[in-house]
Design an enzyme around this catalytic site. Sequence first.
Site, PDB file in Angstrom:
ATOM      1  N   HIS A 119       0.823  -1.138   0.155  1.00 33.53           N
ATOM      2  CA  HIS A 119      -0.085   0.087   0.033  1.00 33.53           C
ATOM      3  C   HIS A 119       0.821   1.177  -0.031  1.00 33.53           C
ATOM      4  O   HIS A 119       0.477   2.002  -0.831  1.00 33.53           O
ATOM      5  CB  HIS A 119      -0.988  -0.032   1.356  1.00 33.53           C
ATOM      6  CG  HIS A 119      -2.171  -0.513   0.746  1.00 33.53           C
ATOM      7  ND1 HIS A 119      -2.598  -2.046   0.922  1.00 33.53           N
ATOM      8  CD2 HIS A 119      -3.526  -0.182   0.682  1.00 33.53           C
ATOM      9  CE1 HIS A 119      -3.712  -2.382   0.785  1.00 33.53           C
ATOM     10  NE2 HIS A 119      -4.340  -1.264   0.256  1.00 33.53           N
ATOM     11  N   LYS A 132      -9.837  -7.628   8.407  1.00 34.77           N
ATOM     12  CA  LYS A 132     -10.531  -7.777   9.668  1.00 34.77           C
ATOM     13  C   LYS A 132     -10.241  -6.712  10.566  1.00 34.77           C
ATOM     14  O   LYS A 132      -9.359  -5.866  10.472  1.00 34.77           O
ATOM     15  CB  LYS A 132     -10.018  -9.016  10.361  1.00 34.77           C
ATOM     16  CG  LYS A 132      -8.412  -9.002  10.637  1.00 34.77           C
ATOM     17  CD  LYS A 132      -8.220  -9.990  11.679  1.00 34.77           C
ATOM     18  CE  LYS A 132      -6.544 -10.201  11.919  1.00 34.77           C
ATOM     19  NZ  LYS A 132      -5.950  -9.445  12.967  1.00 34.77           N
TER      20      LYS A 132
END
Lengths: 281, 178
Positions: free
Chosen positions: B37, B102
Amino acid sequence: MIREINVNEVTECIKEMCIEANHFLSNDMDLKMREAVKEEESIVGKQILNQLQDNLKIAGEEMIPICQDTGMAVIFMEIGQNVHFIEGDLNEAINEGVRLGYQQGYLRKSVVKDPIERENTKDNTPAIIHYEIVSGDKVKITVEPKGFGSENMSRIFMLKPSDGIEGVKAAVITAVKDAGPNACPPMVIGVGIGGTFEKCALLAKKALVKDITKHSDIAYVKQLEIDLLREINQLGIGPGGLGGKMTALAVNVETYPTHIAGLPVAVNICCHVNRHIVKHI
Amino acid sequence: MDRQLKSPLSEKDVMDLRAGDYVYITGIIYTARDAAHKRMFEALENGEELPFDVKNNIIYYMGPSPEREGKVIGSAGPTTSSRMDKYTPSLLDLGLKGMIGKGKRNDSVKDAVVRNGAVYFAAVGGAGALLSKKIIKSTVIAYDDLGTEAIRELEVKEFPVIVVMDSLGNNLYENVVG
């Protein structure tokens, strides 16, 4: 009498322990995870706990790590003072064990060389090693491959003596609430109370590797463990953070003498894998 | 409710999803976690192309363990999503439609999900061995030097997830613990 131990024996032990801990739950964790399926009241929660049972079965049968985060290797070495290590450097022998375990066991290499520059060391070393000198001529090795989803949610609170046990409880509940779904519940909570800033954190870490089916020998600490688990399991976070009773499997508390001015509390959170394995040499 | 979903995603499919739905994803998804990222974000800042077109695609926040011989992939469960929050709104604004991870997200991610009609799914954390069985093909397509953090194109079959945040901004975790 001095007992000589070849460091290669330490390497071999640690290699095997890293592989085993990442594929098989310890007996205490296995028991609590099975009990959790029965105890869970929510449908979603039960479903997730059953998926985790399936996951454990696949992991053991096909030798696929239980979780892809196979952790940073935390190693506790309790060394009898009559032991003399020969044929090499002990630190290096421990790290070699980790290196071989993570390579030969197809475990993920999750360690970066520098916290800011972040280049992966590609062999999961260095391990975090805690040494303790004890009496006797034995060596007790504990390996705890620690995942960081839960490690990141751990906290330390420097409370005041007047905060007392209610303050301790509030601190633990705050940490667990904040962790929520991030820490892969059902969690195991290791709590350290007392000591200094760093001692307290270490107590919390040690609490995580204790047998989670057993309570403290100190009466008020045992009661604290029971009360905290009950309160945590009323928060409603549940398995996977999707609601339910089983937010935590166990709370283990370790205490130590502290300063007249302080009440340090550390909360080390672990996920439902809570890998820990012990061997004696 | 239970839903089957094809990936890449269609606008209509995403609009129909609601927080709490059980979804089984079949098709192509891409892995990227912290380091990937950061690199993608830097590429955008420098006006460079991303290693894959995020439009209508799903990013899975996951870095697998190495595969044994004869296996497609090693253990392959989700990592904590919030560490990607800093980078996520830019990717959503470029057309990213879904994320699998999550844990909680921040408000800027939530706003970007609603603004772009996207969806955030959770997979069961710590079920990496089980989830690896739903991945039928895995190819590293970029940032190979990042090891486990490289970008992988995955072909998945009935990959099980739950809708946590839908395109209307409903959030399953908030319903759970308030």
